[in-house]
Scaffold this motif. Structure first.
Motif, PDB file in Angstrom:
ATOM      1  N   LYS A   1       5.573  -0.954   8.781  1.00 47.83           N
ATOM      2  CA  LYS A   1       5.907  -0.603   7.391  1.00 47.83           C
ATOM      3  C   LYS A   1       5.481   0.824   7.057  1.00 47.83           C
ATOM      4  O   LYS A   1       6.077   1.463   6.186  1.00 47.83           O
ATOM      5  CB  LYS A   1       5.248  -1.582   6.425  1.00 47.83           C
ATOM      6  N   LEU A   2       4.447   1.319   7.724  1.00 49.56           N
ATOM      7  CA  LEU A   2       3.978   2.675   7.467  1.00 49.56           C
ATOM      8  C   LEU A   2       5.051   3.688   7.830  1.00 49.56           C
ATOM      9  O   LEU A   2       5.370   4.586   7.048  1.00 49.56           O
ATOM     10  CB  LEU A   2       2.692   2.951   8.251  1.00 49.56           C
ATOM     11  N   GLN A   3       5.624   3.526   9.012  1.00 43.16           N
ATOM     12  CA  GLN A   3       6.662   4.458   9.449  1.00 43.16           C
ATOM     13  C   GLN A   3       7.911   4.323   8.594  1.00 43.16           C
ATOM     14  O   GLN A   3       8.510   5.330   8.187  1.00 43.16           O
ATOM     15  CB  GLN A   3       6.996   4.216  10.918  1.00 43.16           C
ATOM     16  N   ARG A   4       8.310   3.085   8.298  1.00 44.51           N
ATOM     17  CA  ARG A   4       9.511   2.879   7.485  1.00 44.51           C
ATOM     18  C   ARG A   4       9.314   3.412   6.068  1.00 44.51           C
ATOM     19  O   ARG A   4      10.216   4.032   5.497  1.00 44.51           O
ATOM     20  CB  ARG A   4       9.880   1.391   7.441  1.00 44.51           C
ATOM     21  N   GLY A   5       8.133   3.162   5.505  1.00 47.57           N
ATOM     22  CA  GLY A   5       7.876   3.631   4.149  1.00 47.57           C
ATOM     23  C   GLY A   5       7.873   5.144   4.056  1.00 47.57           C
ATOM     24  O   GLY A   5       8.459   5.717   3.130  1.00 47.57           O
ATOM     25  N   SER A   6       7.220   5.795   5.007  1.00 45.06           N
ATOM     26  CA  SER A   6       7.169   7.255   5.003  1.00 45.06           C
ATOM     27  C   SER A   6       8.566   7.851   5.168  1.00 45.06           C
ATOM     28  O   SER A   6       8.922   8.821   4.494  1.00 45.06           O
ATOM     29  CB  SER A   6       6.251   7.758   6.123  1.00 45.06           C
TER      30      SER A   6
ATOM     31  N   LEU B   1       1.289   2.984  -4.325  1.00 44.86           N
ATOM     32  CA  LEU B   1       2.355   2.078  -3.927  1.00 44.86           C
ATOM     33  C   LEU B   1       2.470   0.968  -4.968  1.00 44.86           C
ATOM     34  O   LEU B   1       1.466   0.382  -5.386  1.00 44.86           O
ATOM     35  CB  LEU B   1       2.062   1.484  -2.555  1.00 44.86           C
ATOM     36  N   SER B   2       3.694   0.688  -5.408  1.00 43.71           N
ATOM     37  CA  SER B   2       3.916  -0.297  -6.468  1.00 43.71           C
ATOM     38  C   SER B   2       5.085  -1.197  -6.110  1.00 43.71           C
ATOM     39  O   SER B   2       5.986  -0.805  -5.367  1.00 43.71           O
ATOM     40  CB  SER B   2       4.192   0.405  -7.805  1.00 43.71           C
TER      41      SER B   2
ATOM     42  N   ARG C   1       2.230  12.436  -2.424  1.00 47.69           N
ATOM     43  CA  ARG C   1       1.417  11.676  -1.481  1.00 47.69           C
ATOM     44  C   ARG C   1       1.415  10.199  -1.886  1.00 47.69           C
ATOM     45  O   ARG C   1       1.061   9.868  -3.025  1.00 47.69           O
ATOM     46  CB  ARG C   1      -0.032  12.169  -1.449  1.00 47.69           C
ATOM     47  N   PRO C   2       1.800   9.296  -0.988  1.00 45.90           N
ATOM     48  CA  PRO C   2       1.664   7.860  -1.269  1.00 45.90           C
ATOM     49  C   PRO C   2       0.203   7.437  -1.179  1.00 45.90           C
ATOM     50  O   PRO C   2      -0.542   7.916  -0.313  1.00 45.90           O
ATOM     51  CB  PRO C   2       2.514   7.203  -0.180  1.00 45.90           C
TER      52      PRO C   2
END
Length: 260
Positions: free
Chosen positions: A128-133, A91-92, A113-114
């Motif tokens: 944020k995990l759900q939104r990011g995925s 993640l960046s 894979r993040p």
């Protein structure tokens, strides 16, 4: 000729049951995009895919809002390359991770894979995990369509460094891991010789701040091979795609006549 690609998961009958000369219909967002956004009409051609290697070249017979009818002109079952590649992208900040993911899909990567690295400023926690995925999955799908792929890449779950070490350690002879490290003595082209027999080669890319010495040591102990790209240091957004492009040349992917 590469035709515009659309996911046929809302086709009737299902894509898998259609043969050359058969007819079907497509509805929903994919049909709306074809008709309203791309302005495709009667007589125009398009490809319908299932994301798993099935590609149907079709001609449009009729259109309406959010709907089109088509005739199948050709059915193709496209195989994956003998050697597949994956991208494990840290993640960046500034969307550089998303740039890397998008380019990697266009370059033919099979898995993404993040990775929540120690030096990742961006972190997926809580909502944020759900939104990011979800965002990364949308990126993968959009890039797969843009690059006219019939085989779409898979999105693996987020891993922190501890989990990633476990994943590397659990890798079989058919799955190898290359950690990009500008301080490594082994050039990427020579590292390829050590992994060329694998069916899956995973490229690990750190964040803007780089991979920590502790992470590098842990991953190497688990079985990862450290390799450098060249005489310059690339950003997180370009390192993975550059490595995948080089490995694609080494593996013969760029000489492949069959589309992906």
């Amino acid at each position: 000729m590469f035709l515009p690609v659309f996911l046929g998961d809302e086709s009737s009958p299902p894509l898998s049951s259609l043969q050359e000369g058969g007819c079907g219909s497509l509805k929903g967002t994919e049909a709306a995009h074809a008709v309203a956004s791309l302005r495709l009409g009667v007589g125009d051609s398009l490809d319908l895919v299932d994301g798993k290697g099935l590609r149907l070249s079709c001609q449009i017979l009729a259109t309406d809002k959010n709907y089109l009818e088509f005739e199948v002109l050709q059915v193709m079952h496209l195989s994956l390359p003998e050697t597949q590649f994956g991208l494990i992208q840290a993640l960046s900040k500034g969307g550089r991770d998303e740039q890397a993911v998008e380019s990697a899909v266009e370059l033919g990567v099979s898995r993404v894979r993040p990775w929540a690295a120690q030096r990742s400023i961006v972190q997926w926690k809580g909502q944020k995990l759900q939104r990011g995925s979800k965002k990364w999955l949308s990126l993968l799908q959009a890039a797969a369509k843009q690059s006219r792929r019939a085989n779409w890449p898979l999105l693996d779950p987020l891993a922190d460094s501890r989990k990633l070490r476990e994943i590397i350690a659990a890798g079989s002879r058919e799955e190898k891991f290359l950690l990009l490290d500008p301080d490594a003595s082994l050039p990427l082209t020579e590292a390829w010789e050590q992994v060329r027999q694998a069916k899956m080669v995973q490229v690990i890319v750190g964040p803007e701040g780089g991979v920590s010495p502790e992470e590098t040591a842990d991953f190497r102990a688990a079985g990862a091979i450290t390799a450098r790209l060249g005489p310059t240091v690339l950003r997180s957004s370009s390192a993975g795609p550059a490595a995948l492009a080089a490995l694609g040349l080494c593996s013969g992917l760029w000489g492949r006549k069959e589309s992906l």
